[in-house]
Design a protein around this motif. Sequence first.
Motif, PDB file in Angstrom:
ATOM      1  N   PRO A 155       0.824  -1.212   0.000  1.00 21.64           N
ATOM      2  CA  PRO A 155       0.000   0.000   0.000  1.00 21.64           C
ATOM      3  C   PRO A 155       0.858   1.263   0.000  1.00 21.64           C
ATOM      4  N   GLN A 156       0.464   2.229  -0.830  1.00 18.45           N
ATOM      5  CA  GLN A 156       1.195   3.487  -0.953  1.00 18.45           C
ATOM      6  C   GLN A 156       0.558   4.519  -0.014  1.00 18.45           C
ATOM      7  N   ILE A 157       0.652   4.253   1.282  1.00 16.21           N
ATOM      8  CA  ILE A 157      -0.094   5.029   2.266  1.00 16.21           C
ATOM      9  C   ILE A 157       0.392   6.476   2.321  1.00 16.21           C
ATOM     10  N   TRP A 158       1.685   6.688   2.378  1.00 17.01           N
ATOM     11  CA  TRP A 158       2.249   8.044   2.474  1.00 17.01           C
ATOM     12  C   TRP A 158       1.787   8.894   1.302  1.00 17.01           C
ATOM     13  N   HIS A 159       1.973   8.368   0.066  1.00 19.18           N
ATOM     14  CA  HIS A 159       1.598   9.130  -1.131  1.00 19.18           C
ATOM     15  C   HIS A 159       0.100   9.408  -1.170  1.00 19.18           C
ATOM     16  N   ARG A 160      -0.726   8.397  -0.818  1.00 14.29           N
ATOM     17  CA  ARG A 160      -2.173   8.568  -0.939  1.00 14.29           C
ATOM     18  C   ARG A 160      -2.710   9.542   0.108  1.00 14.29           C
ATOM     19  N   ILE A 161      -2.220   9.474   1.331  1.00 15.78           N
ATOM     20  CA  ILE A 161      -2.669  10.436   2.333  1.00 15.78           C
ATOM     21  C   ILE A 161      -2.332  11.850   1.872  1.00 15.78           C
ATOM     22  N   GLY A 162      -1.128  12.037   1.370  1.00 17.14           N
ATOM     23  CA  GLY A 162      -0.725  13.364   0.914  1.00 17.14           C
ATOM     24  C   GLY A 162      -1.579  13.868  -0.234  1.00 17.14           C
ATOM     25  N   TRP A 163      -1.829  12.998  -1.240  1.00 15.20           N
ATOM     26  CA  TRP A 163      -2.598  13.439  -2.418  1.00 15.20           C
ATOM     27  C   TRP A 163      -4.048  13.702  -2.045  1.00 15.20           C
ATOM     28  N   TRP A 164      -4.661  12.799  -1.274  1.00 16.03           N
ATOM     29  CA  TRP A 164      -6.079  12.965  -0.956  1.00 16.03           C
ATOM     30  C   TRP A 164      -6.306  14.146  -0.020  1.00 16.03           C
ATOM     31  N   HIS A 165      -5.378  14.425   0.866  1.00 12.03           N
ATOM     32  CA  HIS A 165      -5.510  15.632   1.682  1.00 12.03           C
ATOM     33  C   HIS A 165      -5.472  16.872   0.798  1.00 12.03           C
ATOM     34  N   GLU A 166      -4.534  16.894  -0.136  1.00  5.00           N
ATOM     35  CA  GLU A 166      -4.324  18.099  -0.941  1.00  5.00           C
ATOM     36  C   GLU A 166      -5.332  18.232  -2.080  1.00  5.00           C
ATOM     37  N   HIS A 167      -5.650  17.104  -2.754  1.00  2.00           N
ATOM     38  CA  HIS A 167      -6.439  17.183  -3.988  1.00  2.00           C
ATOM     39  C   HIS A 167      -7.723  16.361  -3.991  1.00  2.00           C
ATOM     40  N   GLN A 207      -0.509   6.519  12.072  1.00  2.00           N
ATOM     41  CA  GLN A 207      -1.874   6.222  12.519  1.00  2.00           C
ATOM     42  C   GLN A 207      -2.533   5.191  11.614  1.00  2.00           C
ATOM     43  N   ALA A 208      -2.353   5.355  10.300  1.00  2.00           N
ATOM     44  CA  ALA A 208      -2.937   4.414   9.346  1.00  2.00           C
ATOM     45  C   ALA A 208      -2.347   3.024   9.514  1.00  2.00           C
ATOM     46  N   GLY A 209      -1.050   2.957   9.839  1.00  2.00           N
ATOM     47  CA  GLY A 209      -0.422   1.665  10.066  1.00  2.00           C
ATOM     48  C   GLY A 209      -0.948   0.972  11.305  1.00  2.00           C
ATOM     49  N   ASN A 210      -1.318   1.754  12.310  1.00  2.00           N
ATOM     50  CA  ASN A 210      -1.797   1.176  13.568  1.00  2.00           C
ATOM     51  C   ASN A 210      -3.288   0.863  13.546  1.00  2.00           C
ATOM     52  N   ALA A 211      -4.095   1.807  13.037  1.00  2.00           N
ATOM     53  CA  ALA A 211      -5.552   1.672  13.104  1.00  2.00           C
ATOM     54  C   ALA A 211      -6.179   1.197  11.808  1.00  2.00           C
ATOM     55  N   VAL A 240      -6.078   2.183   7.358  1.00  2.00           N
ATOM     56  CA  VAL A 240      -6.164   3.424   6.591  1.00  2.00           C
ATOM     57  C   VAL A 240      -7.544   4.064   6.661  1.00  2.00           C
ATOM     58  N   VAL A 241      -8.601   3.270   6.746  1.00  2.00           N
ATOM     59  CA  VAL A 241      -9.955   3.830   6.765  1.00  2.00           C
ATOM     60  C   VAL A 241     -10.292   4.388   8.140  1.00  2.00           C
ATOM     61  N   ASP A 242     -10.066   3.615   9.196  1.00  2.00           N
ATOM     62  CA  ASP A 242     -10.408   4.078  10.547  1.00  2.00           C
ATOM     63  C   ASP A 242      -9.556   5.270  10.966  1.00  2.00           C
ATOM     64  N   ALA A 243      -8.291   5.284  10.574  1.00  2.00           N
ATOM     65  CA  ALA A 243      -7.427   6.397  10.965  1.00  2.00           C
ATOM     66  C   ALA A 243      -7.938   7.721  10.424  1.00  2.00           C
ATOM     67  N   ALA A 244      -8.502   7.708   9.224  1.00  2.00           N
ATOM     68  CA  ALA A 244      -8.958   8.950   8.590  1.00  2.00           C
ATOM     69  C   ALA A 244     -10.122   9.581   9.332  1.00  2.00           C
ATOM     70  N   LYS A 245     -10.821   8.834  10.168  1.00  2.00           N
ATOM     71  CA  LYS A 245     -11.945   9.387  10.927  1.00  2.00           C
ATOM     72  C   LYS A 245     -11.482  10.441  11.927  1.00  2.00           C
ATOM     73  N   ASN A 246     -10.191  10.486  12.195  1.00  2.00           N
ATOM     74  CA  ASN A 246      -9.641  11.464  13.146  1.00  2.00           C
ATOM     75  C   ASN A 246      -8.984  12.650  12.449  1.00  2.00           C
ATOM     76  N   TRP A 247      -9.154  12.776  11.147  1.00  2.00           N
ATOM     77  CA  TRP A 247      -8.454  13.820  10.398  1.00  2.00           C
ATOM     78  C   TRP A 247      -9.333  14.998  10.017  1.00  2.00           C
ATOM     79  N   GLY A 248     -10.582  15.004  10.503  1.00  2.00           N
ATOM     80  CA  GLY A 248     -11.460  16.124  10.221  1.00  2.00           C
ATOM     81  C   GLY A 248     -12.063  16.125   8.836  1.00  2.00           C
TER      82      GLY A 248
END
Length: 329
Positions: free
Chosen positions: A149-161, A182-186, A188-196
């Motif tokens: 999973p490309q977690i770092w890249h996807r979090i960055g892109w989806w936050h920005e774009h 956070q995504a690694g621990n919880a 990727v889907v559940d972690a995003a619930k804490n990102w506003g």
Amino acid sequence: MTPVQPREHVCRMRDGTELRGQFWECTAPAGLVVIRTPYDARQHAATARSWSARGYHCLIQDVRGRYRSGGDWAPYQHEEDDGGQVLAQLGREHPRLPIVLFGASYAAHAALEAARGAAHAGSGTVAAVIVLVPALGLAETAWDSSGTPQIWHRIGWWHEHGRTRYAQNPLSTAELARRTAQAGNAGVVDAAKNWGWTPHALAQWQRLWQAERIDLAARYPLDVPLLVISGEDDFFDNDARRLARTWTAASHFVTGPWGHGLAGDIADPELRSRFRAAGGLGGIIEAWLAAHDLPGTAAAWTEPLRCVPHSRSTLDPAEMAWRHERTAP
């Protein structure tokens, strides 16, 4: 001399949504280039002027839900239907002009989907497709070719774009690292619930991680020549090669020692100068266009490739010279 300025262009979709763009005109056009982008059509003036100088009208359009286009933004959801409708309108407005679909990264996906939409509508206006470092689909951007999973890249892109009409400021390196952990621990889907993020954004984020990889041969059985420009260090390179290999019509694949930024990744001034002297990527595009009877500058290297289904051009980094071959990538 006053620089040429674009005019406003509007396409009304069947559901009433208006897709807006900038239309750059040239004198005595021999073709029309269409670029559909989520990255603000107004930021692509240099690209439009370049195409106009080659003898093309150029439409650069914001995709649904981004910048000045109406509707809701849902990445990778509407580009086939919207793109097909846009091409149908352009075909009515410019009935004698062949259309070249062009795009990089997400806009490459939009170009391919527009060609698919036009084929389903029975439109014969698409003459060629050119895609650079293509981000082909949801799963293709979420996972690398080995299934990581490309977690770092996807979090960055989806936050920005990926969530809102306008691009957001990128996350700091520290915040991106925190969210990745956070995504690694919880997960990727559940972690995003804490990102506003809004419920709509969270639903689209979940859709990203549930998506299946595309069967490219089945999705794009198109009788249109394809030029794919990738990079040996691009994280989408494997999928770009897969696209060129499985394309039904003639395809040409181009690669070299760069990543997602293409020639902009060549930091050494001397190497960049030698790259330009070798014709750069623009020279490849020009010759490929001419080989398909479109406005461009012909080159001798395209002649041996005319009658083969797949071919490639590779830049030798030591010599800064192109090697052209009659083979698939």
